[in-house]
Design a protein around this motif. Structure first.
Motif, PDB file in Angstrom:
ATOM      1  N   GLU A 126       0.736  -1.209  -0.044  1.00  0.00           N
ATOM      2  CA  GLU A 126      -0.134  -0.051  -0.028  1.00  0.00           C
ATOM      3  C   GLU A 126       0.850   1.289   0.127  1.00  0.00           C
ATOM      4  OE1 GLU A 126      -0.393  -2.404   2.004  1.00  0.00           O
ATOM      5  OE2 GLU A 126      -2.138  -3.216   0.983  1.00  0.00           O
ATOM      6  N   TYR A 127       2.066   1.202   0.154  1.00  0.00           N
ATOM      7  CA  TYR A 127       3.149   2.228   0.169  1.00  0.00           C
ATOM      8  C   TYR A 127       3.457   2.814  -1.200  1.00  0.00           C
ATOM      9  CZ  TYR A 127       6.891   5.350   1.425  1.00  0.00           C
ATOM     10  OH  TYR A 127       7.487   6.625   1.552  1.00  0.00           O
ATOM     11  N   LEU A 146       6.580   6.505   5.840  1.00  0.00           N
ATOM     12  CA  LEU A 146       7.004   5.134   5.401  1.00  0.00           C
ATOM     13  C   LEU A 146       6.954   4.194   6.504  1.00  0.00           C
ATOM     14  CD1 LEU A 146      10.351   4.244   3.546  1.00  0.00           C
ATOM     15  CD2 LEU A 146      10.199   3.506   5.950  1.00  0.00           C
ATOM     16  N   ASN A 147       7.019   4.687   7.869  1.00  0.00           N
ATOM     17  CA  ASN A 147       7.018   3.702   9.022  1.00  0.00           C
ATOM     18  C   ASN A 147       5.746   3.261   9.056  1.00  0.00           C
ATOM     19  OD1 ASN A 147       9.865   3.643   9.788  1.00  0.00           O
ATOM     20  ND2 ASN A 147       9.661   5.468  10.954  1.00  0.00           N
ATOM     21  N   ASP A 148       4.798   3.958   8.825  1.00  0.00           N
ATOM     22  CA  ASP A 148       3.331   3.395   8.737  1.00  0.00           C
ATOM     23  C   ASP A 148       3.002   2.347   8.184  1.00  0.00           C
ATOM     24  OD1 ASP A 148       2.831   5.473  10.619  1.00  0.00           O
ATOM     25  OD2 ASP A 148       1.746   6.913   9.197  1.00  0.00           O
ATOM     26  N   TYR A 149       4.036   2.099   7.149  1.00  0.00           N
ATOM     27  CA  TYR A 149       3.653   0.888   6.322  1.00  0.00           C
ATOM     28  C   TYR A 149       4.783  -0.182   6.322  1.00  0.00           C
ATOM     29  CZ  TYR A 149       0.367   4.058   3.950  1.00  0.00           C
ATOM     30  OH  TYR A 149      -0.669   4.796   3.843  1.00  0.00           O
ATOM     31  N   VAL A 150       5.527  -0.267   7.569  1.00  0.00           N
ATOM     32  CA  VAL A 150       6.519  -1.226   7.640  1.00  0.00           C
ATOM     33  C   VAL A 150       6.191  -2.279   8.432  1.00  0.00           C
ATOM     34  CG1 VAL A 150       8.668  -1.510   8.711  1.00  0.00           C
ATOM     35  CG2 VAL A 150       8.532   0.440   7.227  1.00  0.00           C
ATOM     36  N   LYS A 175      -0.575   1.361   9.391  1.00  0.00           N
ATOM     37  CA  LYS A 175      -1.312   1.259   7.995  1.00  0.00           C
ATOM     38  C   LYS A 175      -0.895   0.090   7.183  1.00  0.00           C
ATOM     39  CE  LYS A 175      -2.557   6.297   7.685  1.00  0.00           C
ATOM     40  NZ  LYS A 175      -2.256   7.420   6.851  1.00  0.00           N
ATOM     41  N   ALA A 176       0.126  -0.759   7.842  1.00  0.00           N
ATOM     42  CA  ALA A 176       0.142  -1.754   6.901  1.00  0.00           C
ATOM     43  C   ALA A 176      -0.790  -2.839   6.650  1.00  0.00           C
ATOM     44  CB  ALA A 176       1.448  -2.877   7.946  1.00  0.00           C
TER      45      ALA A 176
END
Length: 278
Positions: A133-134, A141-145, A187-188
């Motif tokens: 989704e990133y 970035l860290n929200d999708y890790v 958000k991952a």
């Protein structure tokens, strides 16, 4: 049993080509020393692996391995997501592992052109990966890790042919991986509560991987070009997802890279080169 294993390998490879991967485990290159004598040293280096082995007696050796994947870069958030991941690489995973092992080796025949060896070892590592989704320049970035740590115990028998010009070997590595210390970006798995719940099952028990590899080295005496094709499949994936309406094979393999191909340089420091006939 063998047909089931190889079918799983092929299915996993085919799925990797078409999926958007979230790899939390990328197997490191298999270290295949094929040592012949006391005090022989063999090492290799590739873009993502550094490996070494040393014979402390005529039959006992130690090895050390390191792996690092560069993956995404925080310095370039606008371009670090690439969706061209293929069967042999993953642009969106970063991390690696270190491991050590002790093993037994036995040259075979009067000419000692064949070698059998088996190693058992322990390692630990850490990977972080970006979810599919990133894709936005404005995203954090860290929200999708997704990131995790893991420990590893492995057993690795190999059989190969060793010559001053060419070497070839087949290895069967069995790796027992325990995943822990999971950290999931907010958000991952956004709006994917069911998928997140199934992903977390990976941490419930050890995952057993079968990781066969074909290794070839070509050169002369002390320095050779090395290439290795490696497969990896989770043998106990069915025990995690038992819902018949859920495609557990594809979902489970989505988090583990099923195929690796590494090329590099191998160095072998040994006295037997000075005595072997052409």
């Amino acid at each position: 049993m063998k047909s089931t294993i190889y079918a799983a390998l092929l299915c996993g490879a085919a799925f990797a080509v078409s999926s958007c991967n979230k790899h939390i485990y990328v197997p490191n290159q298999v270290n295949v020393p094929l040592l012949k004598e006391k005090y022989e040293f063999k090492g290799s280096v590739t873009p993502s692996n550094l490996q070494a082995a040393f014979a402390i007696t005529d039959h006992i050796a130690v090895m050390a391995n390191g792996q690092y994947l560069w993956g995404f870069s925080y310095a370039d958030p606008g371009n670090n997501f690439r969706d061209d991941d293929g069967i042999l690489h993953d642009n969106n995973t970063r991390g690696g592992l270190v491991e050590g092992a002790v093993g037994f080796f036995q040259p075979i025949g009067s000419a000692k052109k064949a070698v059998f060896d088996v190693y058992a070892g322990y390692g630990s590592g850490h990977f972080k990966t970006l979810t599919g989704e990133y894709k936005s320049d404005n995203a954090v970035l860290n929200d999708y890790v997704i990131q995790n740590r893991f420990s590893k115990v492995f057993v690795q028998p190999s059989f190969g042919f060793v010559h001053r010009v060419v070497e070839a070997a087949f290895s069967s590595r069995f790796s027992f991986i325990n995943f822990y210390d999971s950290n999931i970006g907010m958000k991952a798995f956004e709006n994917q509560a069911t998928e997140q719940s199934k992903y977390m099952k990976i941490y419930d028990k050890s995952v057993v991987f079968y990781e066969p590899a074909f290794t070839v080295r070509v050169g002369y005496k002390y320095v050779k070009f090395q290439a290795q094709l490696q497969f990896s499949t989770a043998l106990n994936r069915n025990s995690f997802y038992n819902n018949n309406t859920y495609d557990y094979n594809n979902s489970f393999n989505e988090y583990f890279q099923p195929v690796n191909f590494n090329m590099g340089v191998a160095v072998d420091l040994a006295k037997w080169y000075n005595h072997v006939r052409r």
